[in-house]
Design a protein around this motif. Structure first.
Motif, PDB file in Angstrom:
ATOM      1  N   THR A  63      14.053 -15.671   4.816  1.00 43.02           N
ATOM      2  CA  THR A  63      14.746 -16.874   4.973  1.00 43.02           C
ATOM      3  C   THR A  63      15.557 -16.762   6.367  1.00 43.02           C
ATOM      4  OG1 THR A  63      16.387 -15.718   3.374  1.00 43.02           O
ATOM      5  CG2 THR A  63      14.845 -17.402   2.704  1.00 43.02           C
ATOM      6  N   GLN A  64      15.672 -15.702   6.937  1.00 40.08           N
ATOM      7  CA  GLN A  64      16.627 -15.319   8.015  1.00 40.08           C
ATOM      8  C   GLN A  64      15.881 -16.222   9.405  1.00 40.08           C
ATOM      9  OE1 GLN A  64      16.469 -11.042   8.680  1.00 40.08           O
ATOM     10  NE2 GLN A  64      18.512 -10.828   7.595  1.00 40.08           N
TER      11      GLN A  64
ATOM     12  N   ARG B  18      21.123 -20.936   7.213  1.00 43.68           N
ATOM     13  CA  ARG B  18      21.514 -20.849   5.520  1.00 43.68           C
ATOM     14  C   ARG B  18      22.638 -21.785   5.366  1.00 43.68           C
ATOM     15  NH1 ARG B  18      20.863 -15.793   1.877  1.00 43.68           N
ATOM     16  NH2 ARG B  18      18.941 -15.029   2.642  1.00 43.68           N
TER      17      ARG B  18
ATOM     18  N   LEU C 112      20.602 -20.600  -3.327  1.00 44.40           N
ATOM     19  CA  LEU C 112      20.277 -20.595  -1.995  1.00 44.40           C
ATOM     20  C   LEU C 112      19.930 -21.924  -1.407  1.00 44.40           C
ATOM     21  CD1 LEU C 112      19.638 -18.433   0.642  1.00 44.40           C
ATOM     22  CD2 LEU C 112      17.542 -18.450  -0.188  1.00 44.40           C
ATOM     23  N   CYS C 113      20.376 -22.089  -0.044  1.00 47.50           N
ATOM     24  CA  CYS C 113      19.802 -23.314   0.741  1.00 47.50           C
ATOM     25  C   CYS C 113      19.693 -22.957   1.889  1.00 47.50           C
ATOM     26  CB  CYS C 113      21.174 -24.279   0.565  1.00 47.50           C
ATOM     27  SG  CYS C 113      20.458 -25.991   1.361  1.00 47.50           S
ATOM     28  N   ILE C 114      18.558 -23.585   2.619  1.00 45.60           N
ATOM     29  CA  ILE C 114      18.214 -23.293   3.813  1.00 45.60           C
ATOM     30  C   ILE C 114      17.951 -24.658   4.666  1.00 45.60           C
ATOM     31  CG2 ILE C 114      17.458 -21.060   3.630  1.00 45.60           C
ATOM     32  CD1 ILE C 114      14.630 -22.287   3.535  1.00 45.60           C
TER      33      ILE C 114
ATOM     34  N   ARG D   1      16.747 -30.042   4.614  1.00 50.02           N
ATOM     35  CA  ARG D   1      17.070 -28.869   3.780  1.00 50.02           C
ATOM     36  C   ARG D   1      16.354 -28.695   2.336  1.00 50.02           C
ATOM     37  NH1 ARG D   1      23.748 -29.546   4.450  1.00 50.02           N
ATOM     38  NH2 ARG D   1      23.693 -29.279   6.650  1.00 50.02           N
TER      39      ARG D   1
ATOM     40  N   LEU E 190      12.303 -19.638   0.659  1.00 46.78           N
ATOM     41  CA  LEU E 190      13.361 -19.626  -0.403  1.00 46.78           C
ATOM     42  C   LEU E 190      13.007 -19.252  -1.619  1.00 46.78           C
ATOM     43  CD1 LEU E 190      15.754 -22.241  -0.673  1.00 46.78           C
ATOM     44  CD2 LEU E 190      14.464 -22.102  -2.554  1.00 46.78           C
TER      45      LEU E 190
ATOM     46  N   GLU F  68      13.022 -15.226  -1.814  1.00 43.95           N
ATOM     47  CA  GLU F  68      14.240 -14.724  -1.846  1.00 43.95           C
ATOM     48  C   GLU F  68      14.742 -15.001  -3.457  1.00 43.95           C
ATOM     49  OE1 GLU F  68      17.817 -12.776  -1.061  1.00 43.95           O
ATOM     50  OE2 GLU F  68      16.131 -12.936   0.025  1.00 43.95           O
TER      51      GLU F  68
END
Length: 402
Positions: A3-4, A8, A165-167, A177, A266, A269
């Protein structure tokens, strides 16, 4: 972490445009811990949902399926309760779940068929309807953009920590998103029997297009973890797309491949967090099988290693008993010849082509353990994640209802 590659966003599911959430205590958990969660979308969500393959199924699953069938896979609100699974509760359990959906719909002013409900907790116990219904007005009133973490905490059972988590993918007018929350600490085993996981996105995508994408992602993430080789009867994974970012996925819009990659990142993770915070888990184990004859055989060997209680207890005890790993892979029915195989643990080769290999560095000592098996029998590969099997796991499950 994968996810990096994406930005984020704080707030969990509430990081998604048009999504609000809340979580509060209604009396099912001790110590005033939140046990009732609600997530709502300002717009209808195209929805893809998947369920446990256990023949024993919680009451909410038939309700979930039926409401999505009636609404043609559209949803606007999701209620989740912890502590009580509402499973093996007969027709009354189904009626109770439907009543809760209808009550939430009336409170929020949304279509009843677009309101869903899920439960998690102890099997064989009916929902405390008086407590839940009494809490619904306050829960609905508490919906806000800051409620994502409360909702993620409310759906926990024996989880050591909330998982959300949200990206963000892209920037400017092309940004959208994806946010999710999940629970799962025990009774974690694949084939859509892993947990509760709910993912929201403001990308615009039809339910028909979303379904195969979500299924592929599920098979590469949530269906690749195992904590204790037991399958829950309540597991549900759903992806909700409200389209409020106005970014369309597909031809003329954002690439489908990018959306699928982001969703996979997502969910991977969240899956990893399930293992990390699983019941009694002290170590996270990544298992990779390479050069197997077929993908199915690669998956079989990886899962045999992940499910072996002898392997898991050795990892808990920092015992580099690698023979247990090799034995699990060679006894699962897959086509593997030990005389051609290579086993590597934490970067150290311990076995190659039928013989042990001396190694200098200590293995299986850290909080992360990496196992790689090269079958040298083809081109297929598979990956699985699991945890160790600790004394604490036994204690938790020996006293679960007492």
């Amino acid at each position: 972490m994968a996810t990096q590659k994406y930005k984020r966003i704080p707030g969990g599911v509430c990081g998604v445009t048009g999504v609000t959430a809340a979580g509060l205590h209604c009396g099912m958990k001790a110590n005033n811990e939140p046990d009732l969660a609600l997530v709502a979308s300002e717009a209808e969500c195209n929805t893809a949902a998947f369920y446990t393959t256990n023949r024993l199924q919680g009451a909410h699953i038939s309700v979930f399926k039926n409401r999505l069938r009636i609404s043609r896979n559209n949803a606007m609100a999701l209620l989740v309760n912890a502590k009580v699974a509402n499973c093996s509760t007969g027709e009354q359990g189904v009626r109770d779940s439907n009543v809760l959906c209808n009550r939430v719909a009336a409170q929020l002013g949304v279509p009843a068929e677009q309101t869903l409900h899920a439960s998690t907790g102890v099997i064989g116990r009916r929902l405390p309807m008086d407590k839940i219904t009494a809490a619904l007005p306050a829960l609905c009133a508490a919906l806000s953009k800051s409620g994502g973490e409360d909702a993620a905490r409310a759906i926990m059972t024996t989880d050591a920590a909330p998982k959300s988590l949200c990206i963000q993918i892209g920037s400017g007018k092309g940004a959208y998103r994806i946010g999710g929350m999940a629970k799962g600490a025990g009774m974690i085993h694949p084939n859509m029997a892993t947990m509760l996981a709910f993912v929201f996105t403001d990308a615009a995508i039809s339910a028909r297009a979303l379904n195969p994408i979500a299924r592929r992602v599920m098979n590469k993430t949530f269906n690749c973890i195992s904590v204790d080789n037991d399958m829950s009867p309540n597991d549900t994974f759903a992806v909700f797309a409200n389209g409020l970012s106005r970014v369309r996925i597909g031809p003329g819009g954002a690439p489908v491949e990018e959306f699928e990659d982001a969703l996979e990142c997502l969910c991977a993770e969240l899956s990893r967090q399930m293992v990390l915070y699983g019941e009694g888990v002290t170590k996270v184990v990544t298992i990779e099988v390479e050069r197997a004859r077929t993908p199915a055989q690669a998956r079989t060997m990886a899962m045999a290693i992940a499910d072996s209680q002898l392997v898991k207890t050795a990892i808990f005890g920092n015992d580099p008993n690698w023979g247990r790993i090799l034995s699990a892979a060679c006894s699962c029915g897959a086509d593997i010849d030990p005389a051609r195989a290579t086993l590597t643990i934490d970067g150290q080769t311990v076995f190659a082509r039928g013989e042990p290999v001396s190694y200098r560095r200590r293995i299986m000592q850290g909080k992360e353990v990496h196992i790689r098996l090269d079958a040298d029998n083809g081109q297929a590969s598979a990956q699985r994640w699991t945890g160790d099997l600790s004394i604490e796991y036994v204690k938790i499950n020996a006293e679960y209802t007492t």
